[in-house]
Design an enzyme around this catalytic site. Structure first.
Site, PDB file in Angstrom:
ATOM      1  N   ASP A  18       0.658  -1.255  -0.019  1.00 10.31           N
ATOM      2  CA  ASP A  18      -0.110  -0.111   0.176  1.00 10.31           C
ATOM      3  C   ASP A  18       0.894   1.050   0.026  1.00 10.31           C
ATOM      4  OD1 ASP A  18      -2.006  -2.065   0.444  1.00 10.31           O
ATOM      5  OD2 ASP A  18      -2.637  -1.234   2.157  1.00 10.31           O
ATOM      6  N   LYS A  83      -7.340  -3.699  -2.730  1.00 11.79           N
ATOM      7  CA  LYS A  83      -8.196  -4.417  -1.534  1.00 11.79           C
ATOM      8  C   LYS A  83      -8.905  -3.242  -0.775  1.00 11.79           C
ATOM      9  CE  LYS A  83      -4.030  -4.073   1.251  1.00 11.79           C
ATOM     10  NZ  LYS A  83      -4.467  -3.502   2.486  1.00 11.79           N
ATOM     11  N   CYS A 116      -1.961  -2.113   8.144  1.00 10.43           N
ATOM     12  CA  CYS A 116      -2.023  -3.129   7.171  1.00 10.43           C
ATOM     13  C   CYS A 116      -0.851  -4.008   7.345  1.00 10.43           C
ATOM     14  CB  CYS A 116      -2.000  -2.340   5.822  1.00 10.43           C
ATOM     15  SG  CYS A 116      -3.337  -1.353   5.448  1.00 10.43           S
TER      16      CYS A 116
END
Length: 207
Positions: A18, A83, A116
């Site tokens: 990410d 996602k 995350c």
């Protein structure tokens, strides 16, 4: 006796979590983080280690920052996966790993450490993988969050290492034909390694 989880190229996948355009001005040490990530991708290319990239809600947070040289990976880039889950362990990732039963180790880098990256590490550990988190390859908006996230991962059975240490574990042997290419990357990245360590690890307790 503690488990010894050695990194072996043929049994390893790199996961980039990410690192997207909207985070550029929010993440502590973002520029140094990107330097580490690009170094890890060079290592992946030299040692032929596959890479999986995720992007959290890219419509809102943008795509992976273009400073990260994903095209250079060629076929080693297995997938870039959108996602909504904070964890990288999505159905698509599970399917990729299911197709590669030889994989035992996951090397994680990206953001954010306490969200995350942490949730991904816990899910990979729970799934039975050896998880290695690159300490100079993760960050958060608030730098104070980072050591607690790394401690939580270690408490759960993950391994905290550095980019250069992980690279040398994967290389293993200076006597093999590919070592010169590996050594060139390490030399080229020497100044960047010093910069990233000083920025991203200066306030982090190891234990």
């Amino acid at each position: 006796m503690p488990t010894i989880a050695k990194l072996v190229p043929e049994e390893t996948v790199f996961f980039l979590c990410d690192v997207q355009t909207r985070f550029k001005n929010a993440i502590f040490g973002f520029d140094e983080l990107v330097l580490t990530i690009n170094k890890m991708l060079k290592i992946a290319k030299v040692l032929e280690i596959p890479v999986v990239v995720t992007e959290q809600n890219p419509k809102g947070l943008g795509n992976t920052i273009p400073d990260i040289d994903l095209p250079a990976l060629g076929p080693l880039l297995l997938a870039t996966i959108e996602k909504g889950l904070f964890s990288m362990v999505t159905p698509e990732v599970k399917a990729l790993l299911h197709e590669r039963p030889q994989i035992k180790s996951v090397v994680l880098f990206g953001i954010e450490s306490h969200v995350c990256v942490l949730q991904s590490a816990l899910d990979f550990i729970e799934a039975g993988y050896n998880v290695h988190v690159i300490a100079d390859g993760v960050s958060s908006c608030n730098k104070e969050e980072i050591p607690f996230a790394l401690a939580r991962i270690r408490q759960s059975g993950g391994y905290i290492t550095t980019s250069e240490s992980a690279a040398f574990q994967l290389q293993r042997d200076a006597g093999v034909p590919g070592f010169k290419s590996f050594s060139n990357v390490i030399k080229q990245e020497k100044d960047n390694t010093v910069r990233t360590l000083q920025k991203l690890l200066q306030h982090r307790a190891v234990l």
